[in-house]
Design an enzyme around this catalytic site. Structure first.
Site: not given
Length: 336
Positions: A121, A159, A310
């Site tokens: 991230d 991701d 989230d």
């Protein structure tokens, strides 16, 4: 010493009542965790394992104990469905072995998400991941060893590839990341019954799907079973399928899986980045299954576990934390 009293035969009704009284979940408190404990039977069309120790399953037990039977019944739309397990900590093996034992006992396939790539991230919250390449290699080795000969579907590093395309991950980290992902694919595929899907982002998040193809190849797509789209996303099945089909066309027909956990109502209108964080009014999507009727789509999966936050947006708890009110809303609006 008087003789023992003769044993009396139980009536069929009394025997049944005694059996029911012994069933876990009928006691006053939720049963403690048991390695590979019994799971609710998933839908007939799903080969995937249902975790009896999920946060949703525990919430159902707690609400039933508190007399909230209506809410508990609604929440079973989540608790009784198979969802991906996201092993945490320095050694993911313990958690995976528990799942492997339960899945084997049920004759099912576990779904796992590997999420520990270094500089995950982009170093922002919820930042984490292995501290360096050496640590990651050790972690993914323990992950693969935990699966062993069990049946598993692994979604590899949500991701991780997309962030090399959208500029979130500095270019100086790209080569190492691709190498680690490719090594992870190869290590996982040494297991006899493990299918691996590299995460490939989703519609509206990474620009053109074609931009993902070259990075996915560098990350080991050729040796993987395919790729995953819409992980943790809210895009509709139609949008996710179109996005995946574009990548597949440029990647020599590679198949893909779609995360349908929370996409029943699609994204918020005018979806922006912040609208992907605990958006209101969403619902559960298509139930997990490997019979999709689509030659490109290997499975519909619930990769992001419905009901887990989230992030702290819109009053939610920390990312990944269980949020029962949000879960109940997703389940109430579900069409399946």
């Amino acid at each position: 010493m008087p003789p023992a009293a003769p044993r009396r035969r139980l009536s069929p009704l009394l025997g049944l009542l005694l059996v029911l009284a012994a069933v876990p979940g009928c006691s006053e408190e939720p049963p403690p965790p048991l390695p590979g404990g019994p799971a609710a039977a998933p839908p007939a069309e799903s080969p995937f394992w249902v975790d009896p120790q999920s946060a949703a399953a525990r919430q159902v037990a707690a609400w039933e104990e508190a007399g909230r039977n209506g809410d508990a019944q609604v929440l079973r739309r989540i608790a009784d469905r198979p969802m991906a397990l996201w092993p945490t900590g320095d050694d993911p093996g313990t958690e995976i072995r528990r799942a492997a034992a339960g899945a084997a006992a049920a004759g099912r396939t576990m779904v796992l998400t590997a999420y520990n790539i270094p500089y995950r991230d982009c170093g922002q919250r919820p930042a984490g991941g292995a501290k360096d390449a050496r640590a990651y290699r050790s972690w993914i080795g323990a992950f693969a060893a935990g699966i062993g000969g069990g049946k598993a579907v692994v979604v590899l590093e949500p991701d991780a590839v997309a962030h090399t395309v959208d500029g979130c991950t500095p270019s100086g980290r790209h080569a190492e990341r691709y190498r680690l992902l490719s090594e992870a694919v190869d290590r996982l595929k040494r297991n006899p019954h493990t299918r691996v899907y590299l995460d490939a982002g989703g519609p509206g998040r990474t620009g053109s799907p074609a931009d993902l193809v070259a990075p996915l190849r560098k990350a080991g797509l050729e040796h993987a079973d395919g790729f995953a789209v819409n992980v943790s996303g809210f895009q509709s099945d139609t949008a996710a399928r179109a996005y995946g089909a574009e990548i597949s066309k440029a990647a020599k027909g590679k198949h893909f899986v779609i995360d349908t956990g929370r996409n029943g109502d699609g994204p918020l209108p005018g979806d922006r980045a912040e609208a992907r964080c605990n958006p209101p009014g969403r619902s559960l999507g298509r139930a997990p299954a490997d019979r999709t009727g689509d030659p490109l789509v290997d499975a519909y999966l619930w990769v992001k576990r419905p009901g887990e936050s989230d992030g702290t947006c819109r009053g939610g708890p920390a990312a990944g934390a269980w949020w029962p009110d949000y879960a109940l809303g997703l389940a109430r609006r579900a069409r399946e």
